[in-house]
Write a protein that holds these residues in place. Structure first.
Motif, PDB file in Angstrom:
ATOM      1  N   PRO A  30       0.854  -1.269   0.055  1.00  0.00           N
ATOM      2  CA  PRO A  30      -0.002   0.012   0.101  1.00  0.00           C
ATOM      3  C   PRO A  30       0.934   1.331  -0.029  1.00  0.00           C
ATOM      4  O   PRO A  30       1.946   1.127   0.336  1.00  0.00           O
ATOM      5  N   VAL A  31       0.100   2.409  -0.352  1.00  0.00           N
ATOM      6  CA  VAL A  31       1.039   3.788  -0.574  1.00  0.00           C
ATOM      7  C   VAL A  31       1.768   3.827   1.110  1.00  0.00           C
ATOM      8  O   VAL A  31       0.775   4.041   2.153  1.00  0.00           O
ATOM      9  N   GLY A  32       2.751   4.229   0.825  1.00  0.00           N
ATOM     10  CA  GLY A  32       3.710   4.586   2.121  1.00  0.00           C
ATOM     11  C   GLY A  32       3.983   3.522   3.186  1.00  0.00           C
ATOM     12  O   GLY A  32       4.681   3.666   4.093  1.00  0.00           O
ATOM     13  N   ARG A  33       3.711   2.413   3.046  1.00  0.00           N
ATOM     14  CA  ARG A  33       3.690   1.014   3.714  1.00  0.00           C
ATOM     15  C   ARG A  33       5.161   0.482   3.437  1.00  0.00           C
ATOM     16  O   ARG A  33       5.219  -0.720   3.131  1.00  0.00           O
ATOM     17  N   PHE A  34       6.162   1.200   3.695  1.00  0.00           N
ATOM     18  CA  PHE A  34       7.576   0.937   3.480  1.00  0.00           C
ATOM     19  C   PHE A  34       7.874  -0.357   4.510  1.00  0.00           C
ATOM     20  O   PHE A  34       8.699  -1.272   4.062  1.00  0.00           O
ATOM     21  N   ASP A  35       7.276  -0.382   5.594  1.00  0.00           N
ATOM     22  CA  ASP A  35       7.502  -1.376   6.656  1.00  0.00           C
ATOM     23  C   ASP A  35       7.175  -2.726   5.995  1.00  0.00           C
ATOM     24  O   ASP A  35       7.643  -3.812   6.152  1.00  0.00           O
ATOM     25  N   MET A  36       5.863  -2.697   5.122  1.00  0.00           N
ATOM     26  CA  MET A  36       5.374  -3.817   4.531  1.00  0.00           C
ATOM     27  C   MET A  36       6.309  -4.361   3.419  1.00  0.00           C
ATOM     28  O   MET A  36       6.426  -5.420   3.056  1.00  0.00           O
TER      29      MET A  36
ATOM     30  N   ARG B  33       8.554  -6.721   5.316  1.00  0.00           N
ATOM     31  CA  ARG B  33       7.685  -7.943   5.456  1.00  0.00           C
ATOM     32  C   ARG B  33       7.623  -8.917   4.310  1.00  0.00           C
ATOM     33  O   ARG B  33       7.642 -10.130   4.329  1.00  0.00           O
ATOM     34  N   ALA B  34       7.276  -8.160   3.211  1.00  0.00           N
ATOM     35  CA  ALA B  34       7.016  -9.074   2.013  1.00  0.00           C
ATOM     36  C   ALA B  34       8.492  -9.814   1.626  1.00  0.00           C
ATOM     37  O   ALA B  34       8.164 -10.928   1.022  1.00  0.00           O
ATOM     38  N   LEU B  35       9.558  -9.036   1.751  1.00  0.00           N
ATOM     39  CA  LEU B  35      10.507  -9.682   1.448  1.00  0.00           C
ATOM     40  C   LEU B  35      10.946 -11.023   2.626  1.00  0.00           C
ATOM     41  O   LEU B  35      11.557 -11.859   2.132  1.00  0.00           O
ATOM     42  N   ASP B  36      10.736 -10.752   3.791  1.00  0.00           N
ATOM     43  CA  ASP B  36      10.860 -11.735   4.728  1.00  0.00           C
ATOM     44  C   ASP B  36      10.000 -12.945   4.438  1.00  0.00           C
ATOM     45  O   ASP B  36      10.231 -14.018   4.902  1.00  0.00           O
TER      46      ASP B  36
ATOM     47  N   ALA C 227      10.655  -9.291  -5.534  1.00  0.00           N
ATOM     48  CA  ALA C 227      10.305  -7.904  -5.670  1.00  0.00           C
ATOM     49  C   ALA C 227       9.199  -7.402  -4.914  1.00  0.00           C
ATOM     50  O   ALA C 227       8.068  -7.714  -4.770  1.00  0.00           O
ATOM     51  N   VAL C 228       9.497  -5.947  -4.877  1.00  0.00           N
ATOM     52  CA  VAL C 228       8.426  -5.064  -4.264  1.00  0.00           C
ATOM     53  C   VAL C 228       8.232  -3.840  -5.103  1.00  0.00           C
ATOM     54  O   VAL C 228       8.991  -3.399  -5.451  1.00  0.00           O
ATOM     55  N   ILE C 229       6.881  -3.705  -5.289  1.00  0.00           N
ATOM     56  CA  ILE C 229       6.627  -2.417  -6.058  1.00  0.00           C
ATOM     57  C   ILE C 229       5.758  -1.655  -5.027  1.00  0.00           C
ATOM     58  O   ILE C 229       4.967  -1.984  -4.175  1.00  0.00           O
ATOM     59  N   ALA C 230       6.590  -0.237  -4.777  1.00  0.00           N
ATOM     60  CA  ALA C 230       5.797   1.145  -3.894  1.00  0.00           C
ATOM     61  C   ALA C 230       5.112   1.896  -4.689  1.00  0.00           C
ATOM     62  O   ALA C 230       5.619   2.349  -5.467  1.00  0.00           O
ATOM     63  N   PRO C 231       3.884   1.801  -4.435  1.00  0.00           N
ATOM     64  CA  PRO C 231       3.189   3.110  -5.302  1.00  0.00           C
ATOM     65  C   PRO C 231       3.260   4.406  -4.744  1.00  0.00           C
ATOM     66  O   PRO C 231       3.742   4.682  -3.779  1.00  0.00           O
ATOM     67  N   MET C 232       3.011   5.455  -5.618  1.00  0.00           N
ATOM     68  CA  MET C 232       3.058   6.626  -5.344  1.00  0.00           C
ATOM     69  C   MET C 232       4.446   7.481  -4.637  1.00  0.00           C
ATOM     70  O   MET C 232       4.598   8.050  -3.874  1.00  0.00           O
TER      71      MET C 232
END
Length: 256
Positions: A70-76, A79-82, A87-92
């Protein structure tokens, strides 16, 4: 090969797009011909629990696992990597500071600030050597910052220069809203295609990867020519609708 290795080899990766937070549905999706499956937490229904459970069948099918947070959820992102995402896509990501915070969550020190704890990720990828896993993780995990606004385009060079940012993912829907000042949404708007191409070229020139969501498969080749390697398409809704339409058309044709 890992997703990062395939991208560095200049391969084109086609990823399905999952919004249904059910591991059984994701398992079926992963069994199709896509190279990867992206679990969408921004506009899709996926959450931490479904991401944790859905990555396993994706990896078991021999496909690459991607998560959009989700937007701004860099903590997640961490978590996704763990959980085992590659790969992770960060919106906005609209500023260099957004990019810095995202990269910090994606990479271990000294490149970033991600904390240690691959409880699920390491065994899911068959790793038993913690030191080797640590040393290889920053190169193996791929961080895609989404470019969707005029603000993001204005600071694109700064985002690309941010240590720990591996690529750009362009969201053409939001991009078209920004381009037309909220007048319409059109992911294939011709008036913005020159800028879309410019983002792809600049991203690749910086030695980074470029991805984009494809709503019309007939122009996928055009995006590849622009430099985009990761092509996202094929949500459960789209695939069910297309499959049902084809099946019913054939059935009704047989019935006369």
């Amino acid at each position: 090969m890992s997703l990062a290795e395939r991208l560095h080899a200049n391969e084109t990766i086609i990823t399905a797009w999952s919004g249904v937070p059910d591991a059984l549905t994701v398992e079926i999706l992963a069994g199709q011909g896509f190279d990867a499956v992206t679990l969408d937490m921004q506009h899709g229904g996926h959450n931490e629990a479904s991401v944790l459970r859905s990555i396993a069948p994706v990896l078991r099918a021999g496909k690459h696992s991607i998560v959009r947070v989700p937007v701004g959820r860099f903590d997640m992102a961490s978590r996704a990597l763990d959980f085992g995402a590659e790969a992770v896509i960060a919106p906005m990501v609209n500023s260099v500071e957004d990019a810095r915070r995202f990269a910090a969550a994606m990479k271990y020190p000294p490149l970033g600030e991600r904390s240690w704890g691959p409880t699920f990720a390491a065994p899911r990828h068959g790793s038993k050597d913690s030191v080797k896993w640590l040393k290889e993780s920053n190169a193996r995990t791929v961080s895609f910052a989404m470019v969707e606004t005029h603000a993001a385009v204005a600071v694109l060079d700064g985002i690309l220069e941010t240590p720990g940012i591996d690529g750009i993912f362009l969201g053409p829907g939001d991009f078209s809203i920004a381009w037309t000042k909220g007048e319409t949404i059109n992911s294939t708007l011709e008036a913005m295609m020159e800028t879309v191409a410019d983002v792809g070229r600049r991203t690749r020139a910086a030695g980074k990867h470029a991805g984009i969501y494809v709503t019309d498969p007939r122009i996928a080749g055009r995006f590849v020519d622009m430099g985009y390697q990761v092509l996202a398409t094929g949500s459960e809704h789209q695939l069910i609708a297309a499959g049902a339409a084809g099946l019913l058309a054939d059935l009704k044709k047989s019935l006369g």
